[in-house]
Motif scaffolding. Sequence first.
Motif, short mmCIF file in Angstrom:
data_model
loop_
_atom_site.label_atom_id
_atom_site.label_comp_id
_atom_site.label_asym_id
_atom_site.label_seq_id
_atom_site.Cartn_x
_atom_site.Cartn_y
_atom_site.Cartn_z
N SER A 133 0.83 -1.21 0.00
CA SER A 133 0.00 0.00 0.00
C SER A 133 0.86 1.25 0.00
CB SER A 133 -0.91 0.01 1.24
OG SER A 133 -1.75 -1.11 1.26
N ASN A 134 0.26 2.37 -0.38
CA ASN A 134 0.95 3.64 -0.30
C ASN A 134 1.23 3.98 1.17
OD1 ASN A 134 0.87 4.06 -3.09
ND2 ASN A 134 -1.13 5.06 -2.99
N ALA A 135 2.32 4.69 1.39
CA ALA A 135 2.73 5.00 2.76
C ALA A 135 1.69 5.86 3.46
CB ALA A 135 4.07 5.73 2.73
N ILE A 136 1.35 5.46 4.68
CA ILE A 136 0.47 6.24 5.54
C ILE A 136 1.36 7.05 6.48
CG2 ILE A 136 -1.35 6.18 7.28
CD1 ILE A 136 -2.15 3.42 6.12
N ILE A 137 1.24 8.37 6.44
CA ILE A 137 2.07 9.25 7.26
C ILE A 137 1.14 10.13 8.10
CG2 ILE A 137 3.80 11.10 7.25
CD1 ILE A 137 4.73 9.98 4.53
N ALA A 138 1.46 10.26 9.38
CA ALA A 138 0.67 11.11 10.27
C ALA A 138 1.57 12.18 10.87
CB ALA A 138 0.04 10.28 11.38
N THR A 139 0.98 13.31 11.25
CA THR A 139 1.71 14.40 11.89
C THR A 139 1.02 14.75 13.19
OG1 THR A 139 2.34 15.29 9.72
CG2 THR A 139 2.58 16.75 11.62
N SER A 140 1.78 14.80 14.27
CA SER A 140 1.22 15.11 15.59
C SER A 140 1.02 16.61 15.74
CB SER A 140 2.13 14.59 16.70
OG SER A 140 3.29 15.41 16.80
N ASP A 141 0.36 17.00 16.81
CA ASP A 141 0.15 18.42 17.09
C ASP A 141 1.48 19.16 17.29
OD1 ASP A 141 -2.56 18.00 16.96
OD2 ASP A 141 -2.82 17.81 19.13
N ALA A 142 2.50 18.44 17.70
CA ALA A 142 3.82 19.04 17.93
C ALA A 142 4.65 19.11 16.66
CB ALA A 142 4.57 18.26 19.00
N GLY A 143 4.09 18.66 15.54
CA GLY A 143 4.82 18.72 14.28
C GLY A 143 5.72 17.53 14.03
N ILE A 144 5.53 16.43 14.76
CA ILE A 144 6.30 15.21 14.56
C ILE A 144 5.62 14.36 13.50
CG2 ILE A 144 7.14 13.10 15.66
CD1 ILE A 144 7.12 14.63 18.32
N LYS A 145 6.39 13.93 12.49
CA LYS A 145 5.86 13.07 11.44
C LYS A 145 6.23 11.62 11.74
CE LYS A 145 5.96 16.54 7.76
NZ LYS A 145 6.46 16.88 6.41
N MET A 146 5.30 10.71 11.42
CA MET A 146 5.48 9.31 11.80
C MET A 146 5.07 8.37 10.68
SD MET A 146 3.58 9.98 15.42
CE MET A 146 2.53 11.12 14.53
N PHE A 147 5.78 7.26 10.58
CA PHE A 147 5.45 6.19 9.64
C PHE A 147 5.85 4.87 10.26
CE2 PHE A 147 7.09 3.04 6.70
CZ PHE A 147 6.01 2.82 5.86
N ALA A 148 5.09 3.83 9.96
CA ALA A 148 5.47 2.47 10.35
C ALA A 148 4.92 1.50 9.31
CB ALA A 148 4.92 2.12 11.74
N GLY A 149 5.77 0.61 8.84
CA GLY A 149 5.32 -0.38 7.86
C GLY A 149 6.47 -0.97 7.09
N PRO A 150 6.17 -1.89 6.16
CA PRO A 150 7.21 -2.55 5.37
C PRO A 150 7.80 -1.62 4.32
CG PRO A 150 5.04 -3.28 4.68
CD PRO A 150 4.82 -2.42 5.89
N ARG A 151 9.10 -1.74 4.12
CA ARG A 151 9.82 -1.00 3.09
C ARG A 151 10.89 -1.90 2.50
NH1 ARG A 151 6.94 3.15 1.37
NH2 ARG A 151 5.45 1.53 1.94
N ASP A 152 11.33 -1.55 1.30
CA ASP A 152 12.45 -2.24 0.69
C ASP A 152 13.70 -2.01 1.53
OD1 ASP A 152 13.72 -3.59 -1.73
OD2 ASP A 152 14.86 -1.73 -1.66
N ASP A 153 14.50 -3.05 1.75
CA ASP A 153 15.71 -2.90 2.56
C ASP A 153 16.69 -1.97 1.85
OD1 ASP A 153 18.09 -3.19 4.02
OD2 ASP A 153 17.60 -5.26 4.55
N PRO A 154 17.01 -0.81 2.46
CA PRO A 154 17.87 0.16 1.78
C PRO A 154 19.35 -0.13 1.91
CG PRO A 154 17.20 1.05 3.88
CD PRO A 154 16.52 -0.30 3.74
N PHE A 155 19.72 -1.08 2.78
CA PHE A 155 21.14 -1.30 3.03
C PHE A 155 21.77 -2.10 1.89
CE2 PHE A 155 24.84 -3.15 5.22
CZ PHE A 155 25.35 -2.01 5.80
#
Length: 218
Positions: free
Chosen positions: A137-159
């Motif tokens: 799925s497309n990345a779900i990103i949330a932003t808190s009231d303090a301006g912190i952006k967050m994501f959690a989920g599977p991604r291609d291994d970048p290493f």
Amino acid sequence: MKKSKILLGTALLAVIGLITVAADHIDAPATQGTTADISDFYAFQGENTDNLVFVANVQGLLSPIATDGASFDENVLVEINIDTDGDSVEDLVIQAIPRDGVMHFFGPILPSYTGKNSAISEMSSVRGEVAITPYGSNAIIATSDAGIKMFAGPRDDPFFMDFARYGEIIAGTATGFNNPGADTFAGSNVLSIVVEVPKQMIGTSGAIGAWVEAKVKQ
């Protein structure tokens, strides 16, 4: 508050300049192949230069088939530790723990404990949450009231690592890496936790140290 004890205490120390990377793919015998196995930790300045980005990857070397069924473990707390005064002791922590398909974040805040034990700061006012992105799925990103952006989920291994060539070098049958090499991690995935934090919340204009730990709830 619930106490947690370290399951994997890999101190991936990172002094932040422009970008810092540390990796530990399936190297820790006690957690190899478990849901607490940390594969990578990244810390770097955000596209918005007023922010810092921290990325903790767990459960490395997932095949696409395995990724579809993989999930964050609700018994594992991922804790990003931040040292602001150079004494190698965490002054701030960012905690991430999943519950019912949502990754909950607490911090950056002062830790209740330093070292091997942690308490989940569920009463903290510095908090946020994001729905865990399903595989494919497309990345779900949330932003808190303090301006912190967050994501959690599977991604291609970048290493990138050419383990076959590395083995040849260690065995003395090769003297250096090929350019380009063969990426051992190509086609494999990780479960990623990403948090982007305004620098002002860290409270320092100098270099900081950061490392990540995975801790199992007791």
